[in-house]
Structure formats: structure tokens, C-alpha cells
Design a protein around this motif. Structure first.
Motif: not given
Length: 886
Positions: A757-768, A803-815
Motif C-alpha cells: 500500500k502506498r501514499k498517493v496524491l491525486v491532482i485532478e480539476d474534475n472534482r467527481d 510516493q506516487i502522484v497521479i496528475c491530470d494534464i489539463g489543469l486550470p489557473d495557468g499551471m
């Protein structure tokens, strides 16, 4: 006839005839008469005057003889020669009594030359009228009182008055600017007295009050006695010229700036030969500075080093300059071979303009143009062939028979013969042949178009079919227009014909493509919307059903199937896009096609449920070099196609054989079958076999197009056969066999039995999407944090240390996701994290860009949770970040 009279009559140039008044019998004729009519004297004396008259003039003879006897007569008529030809004559006739016989003496003058002159004069007058009315400058005629008697269209445009307004008693002085009227009157007086300058410049006040400058040139028109009868004037609108001159006088500095940046090389010299100015373009083109060539003489010495050529240039240029200065004209442009400072030679067109005591010299570098002209001359034969390839020919009809227009000869250019399937020397062109070649169904329409054009004296243009000599049908575009005489009778009909068969076929293909596009968009809307209804229904069921119960399991199953269906539709669209842009790259490996085929059929057992499926493959391996995923896509699409169009309890058979150096894979069914028209277009994108409104068999019409593309990428070929509707179909795929049999395959270590089991950060602008993914990962035992934009994700990563980052590409606010990945890699606290791009941007270029930004893996939305778990399991292995799967 008295001897003296006979002597005179015999030697005069005019014809002299003596006729008996009673019946017009010729009693005497001079030598000029025998020469003019072609009769001997004895033959003439056996004729009457009626025999010498043209047929249409004979009825007037008696009346004219009576008038001649009464008081003499002078008239014009037409006489006829012995050979039947006619000529116009002027006759002076008077009665006389000779030897007791009442006679008429007629002096006949051949006026052929005068008639020709009169006709030429009439034509000249017509030409003058046309020139006068359509001249590009204003033109007027004035009476002796200085009033307009004639004005042309351009003069009306210059002054703003209508023709009627100008001819109602006005004159040029009325339109002159008040300050110029006295000079205008003086100029008109000087013109009539013969000592006026060639032209004057004056201001004209238009009807709308606007002032324009005009250059006026006047001359007088005299009658035969030398008396002046009217004045003619030419008005040239020079307003822009005067404005330019004013700007020139007030903007010397600006002019220098313009010259400095002019696209042409320019120099200014005085009349003594000193070069006062050399612009930047000239210095760059030729390499000389003003210090290098301070005089024209030194320019000649350096630009034309060959002495004989230099003498020729100096002689020509000096002569042109002197003549231009004397006549206040532009120095005529000539082309010369100029040697530059670096020794290179440029072809340059040099011309100039004398202005006061200066000469502006301009140099146009035409080196490239001359090369292009030479290339054009070398390709004249190619261009001529291109004209023939355009299938454009010319034709014309000269009308000599107005009673029967079809009896007039038709002329064709060689290209027209070719269009109709003939050689130019094979058959004479004729109107009958043309209409024989026009398609019978179009013949009446073509005849009506030609007849209407002749009747209305207007051009015609139409498309119609022809039947060539060999029986083939072609479509041509035809244009024609007539040339008519003053009486409106056709004199010539000219036109062009072009074979546009290929263009019409292309237009039809475009219309068909547009129809298929529209049909595809409708199908796409249908296919994308269809899965949404069961998904939404299943979500409603999940809200009410007992968790883990049968209803919940069925709802989960429905959602899973429909999402898979949507994913397959999107994947098909993406694959078509990749193939059309050439971005598909096969990941080939050596594999046993027989074994792969068994596995693929097993994977599709659920799809084929209810059908009688047989698989016939050889026991021995059939080795090919192929991309396993793409091969599965090919066979899967064929099986999916068979399942859709074969009723339950129908048969689907899969077979594999070898033929020479090819593996032959067959998928056959006993389903609906195909008609010949559908077979022809079956492998084209968006081709649809099911065109019903309910779309019960679904699909975007992309599956078989993808099959064809993927098979051809593997160097193979695919074909389809059917005995007709209701008689099933068979698809055959042929792929090249691999040489050398099996290759050693690397073995991968088995995954751990229990995934850490891992520590996972999810970065996604679609809240659902973010929250549902986090919940799913938490249910799998992972510790999950969520951020809804890039900056929040970076801030959260500092304390969370994922330990793991799952990140969307099309994020808002210029980043965007790429920037997030680069920032995480720069931070020592997160530099070692395993970064996964989870995005809808799924093209190969998107994958490469993600890896370049620092991501370890790239997953396309939507992703199956099982696939994501496998990736997380892989990411937990030692060295995963450096050996990420591509």
C-alpha cells in the motif's frame, strides 16, 4: 457622229454611249466602253442599255431615259460586264438629235474607287466615334462660340456633370476655377490663332464643388476651304499628379527616407556626371559605396570592365539620356550585365528620369527573372503539353449560308478532335458530326442553347454529355458567343469546349464524402449517446439498491460494459486519426499466430455467446512478426463484426492456413451478408452496412477501416466476399510469415502476491473524477490525498510527501500537468516520487511530451481500476521510476 466628236469620245477616260431613245439600242460606244464592259464595239452595238444594267436596276431604265431626254439627268446605278460581274457607275445623260434620230448621249463613270473610299470613310467615322466615347481621357468638341457640341463619358466623370447638362449651352470656361478663367479664354483664343502652347494646366470645378486639376490640349478643325469650324480639346485629370508634385516640393527629407528604403537600387547624378546619391539598396546590390564611384565615368569603368562592352553601354546610355532630356521624357530602360564589386555579374534593367538639372537612375535586378524566363523558354514544350492535358479546345463557325445555318462549315482545333475521339486528319468537322456526338438526351438542350444565343445575340455556356467515337460517355463544358453584323445577322460563332469528366467525377465524390460525413456525425451522436442512458439508469439503481446485492452487481456490470463500449468508440476514432496522420508505430515481436488466434477467440467468447463458433488452426506454430495488441484489434474487430451481423444460433468460423509465404486467416459467418455496392466501400472509413434508424447493430463504420489499415501496416492485405444478402460473409487476412521461426522471449518476474500500500496524491480539476478515484484507491488500502489544481497539489505534496502522484494534464489557473511534473522533480522532497499522467490527451506526441516533462508513466482516460492497480504494483517495485513501462 462627227469626226471631231468621235476623236474626243474615243480618247476620254469615261465611258461614252450613244443610245436610240426609242428602245435604248446602243448606236455608238468609245474605246473606254469596250474596255470597261469587256465587249467588242460590234458586240456593244448589238445590245441595248438594258443589257448593260444589273438585273435589279433594269426597271428604272425607262423612267431615267425619259428624264434624260426632257432635261438631262445625273444618277448612280450598277452596270454589268460581259463576264457577269457588276460595278457601280455615275451616269450623266442628255437627249440629242443625231442624223434625224432622237438619241441619248450618256457619259458613264466607274465609281468603284469612290464607293470604296466612302465605305472606308464611314468605317473611319465609326472607329472615331468608338475611340472618342471610350477614350481614357476627357474629350470634347466646341463650336465657335466656345460651347460644347460633343462630350465623352470620361469628361462627364471628370466634371461630375451629365452629358445633357454639358450640352445645354455650357462651355469649358464655365467650369474653370474663377482664378483660371481669363487664362482659359486666352488659351482658346491662342489656339484659334495658331500660336498656343501644346497644352496648359488648369483647375476645373466639378458639379459637387470639388476642384480637380486637368491638363488641357486643344486643336482646331478646319473645313475644306481652311476655315475653322470647331475646336477639339483633350482633358486629362492630373489631380493626383499635382498633389504628388506638391508633396514632393514640401517633403524633401521624407523623399530621401523613401529613396533610402526603396526596393529598387537608385542613384541621383547631376548633368555633369557627379553621383550625388546612392541609396542603401544600390550599395547592397552592387557592393559599391559613393566613395567607390563618385562619378558616372568611374561607375562605367568599374561596372563594365570589358572595354568594348563598356563603349557600347556608354554610347547607348548617352544617346538615351540626351534624347530624354531634349524631349522631357523618361530615359528608356535597357538591360545590361553589371559587374559588382565582389566580381559577380548581375543582369540589371537600368532606366532613369530627368528632373530639372538632376537625373534619377534606377537599377532593377532582373537576374532571377531572366533565369526564370530562360527556364520558361526551356519548358515551352512542357507547357504546350499541359495545355493539351487540360482538354480545352476551340471551335468556330463562319456563316456564309444564312438560310440554312447547319450548312455552314465548322472548324475544330486538334484538341476538340481528341475530345470527341478522332484524329484531326481522320474526319472533317461539321455541325452534323457535332450533334451526332452529343448525347441523345442532351441534344435538344444544346440546340436550344445555340439557337437562343443566336436569337438574343448573347453568349451561352452549359455542361452536357457527349458520346465519343468509341462509345464512351464524357462530360464537357461548352461556351460560345456570336459575332454579328450591323443588321444583326450572324457572321461567326466562336467557342471553347473542355472535357470536365474527371472534375464532375471528383465533385460527385466530394458530395458522396459529404453525405457520408453527415451520416457519420449522426451515427456518432447516436453511438455516443446510447451508452449514457443505461449508465444513468444504473447510477439511479445504485443509489437505491442494497450495497453488494444482486441489483447493485447488475448495475455495476451494466456500467462496466457501457464504459468499455464508449472507450472502444473513442479508441477507434483515435486510431483512425493516428493512421491518417502517419503516427501509428507497430511494436513488433515474433509470435505464433495460431496460439494468438486461440487466445483472441477465447477473449471474445462472451461477445460470441449464443453463436456456433468453430476455430480451425494448425497444431504447428505459424510464426509472424506482428504487434500483438494491433493483431488482437484486427481479429477482435472481425469477430465483433461477425457477432453483430449474425443472428443467435448462427455460425461463426475462424480458420488459419498457410499459402506460400503468407499466413491466411479467415473469419466467416452465416449472417446478413452484403450486397455488391456495400462490398465496394466496406473498408472505407465511416462505411455503414446497418443504415436503420434504430442502429440495432451499432458501430461508427470504423472497425473494418481500422482492420484494413492495421493489416496493411503489417505488410498484409484483407478482402471480403459475400454471395449476397442473407448468405453470410467471409473476411480473409493475409500476413507475411516470419523467416527463421521462434525467437527467444525475455521472461518477466511474477508480481508480488500482495501489492504494497502506498501514499498517493491525486491532482485532478474534475472534482467527481478526483474524489471517485481517491475513494477507489482508499478501498484498495492506499493512503490518498486530493488536490484540485496544480498549485494546491504542489503545496499538498510538501507535507504529504507522496510516493506516487497521479496528475491530470489539463489543469486550470495557468499551471498544467507538465509544469507540475517539472516542479515536483525539482523539489528534493518529491523528486523520487513515481509520477503518473492520467489524461484525455492520449496521442503519441502527448505521451512523449509527458515523459519529457518528468512523468514515469502515461495513462489515457478512462482507465480501468485493475490497470491502475497493476501500475501502482509496478511502481512499488525497486527501480520502477527508472524502468517505467512505455
Amino acid at each position: 457622229m462627227k469626226p471631231t466628236y468621235e476623236l474626243i469620245a474615243s480618247h476620254v477616260r469615261d465611258i461614252v454611249l450613244v443610245m436610240r431613245r426609242e428602245d435604248g439600242r446602243i448606236l455608238e460606244a468609245n474605246l473606254a466602253a469596250t474596255s470597261a464592259y469587256g465587249y467588242s464595239r460590234d458586240e456593244l452595238l448589238s445590245l441595248s442599255i438594258r443589257d448593260l444594267r444589273a438585273l435589279e436596276t433594269r426597271p428604272m431604265t425607262e423612267e431615267q431615259m425619259a428624264l434624260a431626254e426632257a432635261h438631262g439627268i445625273l444618277f448612280e446605278t450598277v452596270h454589268r460586264r460581259k463576264d457577269g460581274s457588276t460595278f457601280p457607275v455615275e451616269v450623266s445623260s442628255r437627249g440629242a438629235t443625231m442624223g434625224g434620230t432622237r438619241s441619248l448621249i450618256s457619259v458613264v463613270r466607274d465609281i468603284t474607287v469612290r464607293k470604296q473610299a466612302e465605305e472606308a470613310l464611314r468605317q473611319s467615322e465609326e472607329e472615331f466615334r468608338a475611340f472618342f466615347e471610350n477614350a481614357g481621357v476627357g474629350a470634347v468638341q466646341l463650336d465657335l462660340a466656345g460651347r460644347y457640341t460633343r462630350v465623352n463619358n470620361r469628361y462627364c466623370e471628370i466634371t461630375g456633370y451629365s452629358r445633357e447638362e454639358l450640352l445645354a449651352g455650357k462651355g469649358p470656361t464655365d467650369l474653370s476655377h474663377p482664378d483660371d478663367r481669363d487664362r482659359d479664354r486666352e488659351y482658346l483664343r491662342a489656339v484659334r490663332e495658331g500660336h498656343a502652347p501644346p497644352s496648359i494646366e488648369k483647375r476645373v470645378v466639378r458639379k459637387d464643388g470639388q476642384v480637380v486639376w486637368a491638363q488641357v490640349m486643344s486643336s482646331v478643325v478646319r473645313d475644306a476651304s481652311g476655315q475653322i469650324v470647331r475646336t477639339a480639346e483633350i482633358f486629362n485629370d492630373i489631380t493626383e499628379q499635382k498633389q504628388a508634385e506638391e508633396r514632393l516640393r514640401t517633403s524633401e527629407v521624407r523623399l530621401r527616407a523613401i529613396l533610402e528604403h526603396a526596393p529598387l537600387s537608385m542613384a541621383i547624378s547631376d548633368l555633369d556626371g557627379t553621383i550625388e546619391y546612392l541609396n542603401r539598396k544600390a550599395q547592397k546590390t552592387f557592393g559599391y559605396s559613393p566613395a567607390d564611384i563618385p562619378t558616372i565615368e568611374q561607375w562605367f569603368a568599374r561596372a563594365y570592365p570589358d572595354e568594348s562592352y563598356r563603349r557600347e553601354v556608354i554610347s547607348t546610355w548617352t544617346g538615351l539620356t540626351q534624347r530624354a532630356l531634349a524631349e522631357h521624357q523618361e530615359i528608356e530602360g535597357r538591360e545590361y550585365q553589371v559587374t559588382c564589386k565582389d566580381g559577380s555579374v548581375k543582369t540589371t534593367r537600368i532606366f532613369g528620369v530627368p528632373v530639372a538639372d538632376k537625373v534619377f537612375v534606377m537599377f532593377e535586378d532582373v537576374t532571377e527573372r531572366k533565369r526564370a524566363e530562360e527556364a520558361m523558354r526551356r519548358s515551352e514544350a512542357v507547357l504546350a503539353q499541359a495545355g493539351q492535358m487540360a482538354s480545352l479546345g476551340a471551335w468556330w463557325i463562319d456563316y456564309s449560308n444564312l438560310d440554312d445555318l447547319n450548312a455552314n462549315p465548322l472548324h475544330w482545333s486538334p484538341e476538340v478532335f481528341r475530345i470527341f475521339g478522332y484524329r484531326p486528319d481522320e474526319v472533317p468537322a461539321s455541325i452534323a458530326l457535332f450533334f451526332e456526338r452529343v448525347h441523345p438526351e442532351d441534344r435538344a438542350r444544346v440546340e436550344q442553347a445555340v439557337a437562343r444565343a443566336l436569337a438574343t445575340r448573347s453568349p451561352y455556356s452549359l455542361e452536357h454529355r457527349i458520346v465519343r467515337r468509341d462509345g464512351t460517355e464524357r462530360v464537357v463544358w461548352e461556351h460560345g458567343e456570336g459575332i454579328f453584323d450591323d443588321a444583326g445577322r450572324p457572321r461567326r460563332l466562336i467557342g471553347a469546349v473542355q472535357d470536365i469528366t474527371e472534375r464532375k467525377q471528383a465533385e460527385e465524390a466530394l458530395r458522396e464524402a459529404d453525405r457520408r460525413k453527415n451520416e457519420f456525425l449522426g451515427v456518432l451522436s447516436h453511438e455516443l449517446r446510447n451508452p449514457l442512458t443505461p449508465i444513468r439508469n444504473s447510477l439511479s439503481i445504485l443509489e437505491r439498491a442494497t450495497p453488494g446485492g444482486e441489483q447493485a452487481r447488475r448495475a455495476h456490470s451494466v456500467i462496466d460494459r457501457q464504459v468499455s463500449h464508449l472507450t472502444r468508440l473513442v479508441d477507434d476514432l483515435l486510431d483512425v486519426t493516428r493512421i491518417s496522420s502517419g503516427k501509428v508505430r507497430l511494436q513488433r515481436t515474433r509470435l505464433d499466430l495460431a496460439d494468438a488466434l486461440r487466445s483472441i477467440v477465447d477473449d471474445h467468447r462472451t461477445l460470441l455467446e449464443g453463436h456456433d463458433v468453430t476455430v480451425t488452426v494448425p497444431d504447428d506454430p505459424v510464426w509472424i512478426d506482428a504487434d500483438p495488441a494491433r493483431l488482437a484489434q484486427v481479429v477482435g474487430n472481425l469477430l465483433n463484426n461477425a457477432a453483430k451481423f449474425t443472428p443467435v444460433d448462427g455460425k461463426v468460423s475462424v480458420s488459419l492456413t498457410q499459402a506460400g509465404d503468407r499466413a491466411v486467416l479467415g473469419v466467416a459467418d452465416t449472417g446478413l451478408g452484403l450486397d455488391p455496392e456495400t462490398l465496394q466501400k466496406l473498408f472505407e472509413p465511416f462505411a455503414q452496412a446497418d443504415r436503420s434508424l434504430d442502429r440495432s447493430r451499432g458501430g461508427l463504420g470504423l472497425g473494418l477501416a481500422l482492420v484494413k489499415c492495421m493489416v496493411e501496416l503489417h505488410g498484409g492485405e484483407v478482402s471480403a466476399q459475400s454471395d449476397g444478402p442473407g448468405r453470410g460473409a467471409r473476411f480473409t487476412v493475409k500476413l507475411p510469415l516470419a523467416a527463421g521461426g521462434a525467437l527467444a522471449q525475455p521472461s518477466l518476474p511474477p508480481p508480488d502476491a500482495v501489492s504494497p500500500k502506498r501514499k498517493v496524491l491525486v491532482i485532478e480539476d474534475n472534482r467527481d473524477a478526483a474524489d471517485s478515484l481517491a475513494e477507489a484507491l482508499e478501498l484498495s488500502g492506499h493512503q490518498v490525498a486530493v488536490a484540485y489544481d496544480g498549485r494546491a497539489g504542489l503545496a499538498g505534496a510538501v507535507g504529504f510527501r507522496p510516493q506516487i502522484v497521479i496528475c491530470d494534464i489539463g489543469l486550470p489557473d495557468g499551471m498544467d500537468g507538465y509544469a507540475v511534473a517539472r516542479a515536483l522533480r525539482r523539489d528534493s522532497a518529491t523528486a523520487a516520487a513515481y509520477l503518473v499522467a492520467l489524461t484525455g490527451y492520449a496521442q503519441p506526441d502527448d505521451q512523449r511530451r509527458a515523459l519529457n516533462a518528468g512523468f514515469d508513466a502515461h495513462l489515457a482516460k478512462p482507465v480501468e481500476l485493475a490497470a491502475l492497480e497493476r501500475l501502482l504494483e509496478y511502481a512499488s517495485a525497486p527501480g520502477a521510476a527508472s524502468e517505467a513501462p512505455g
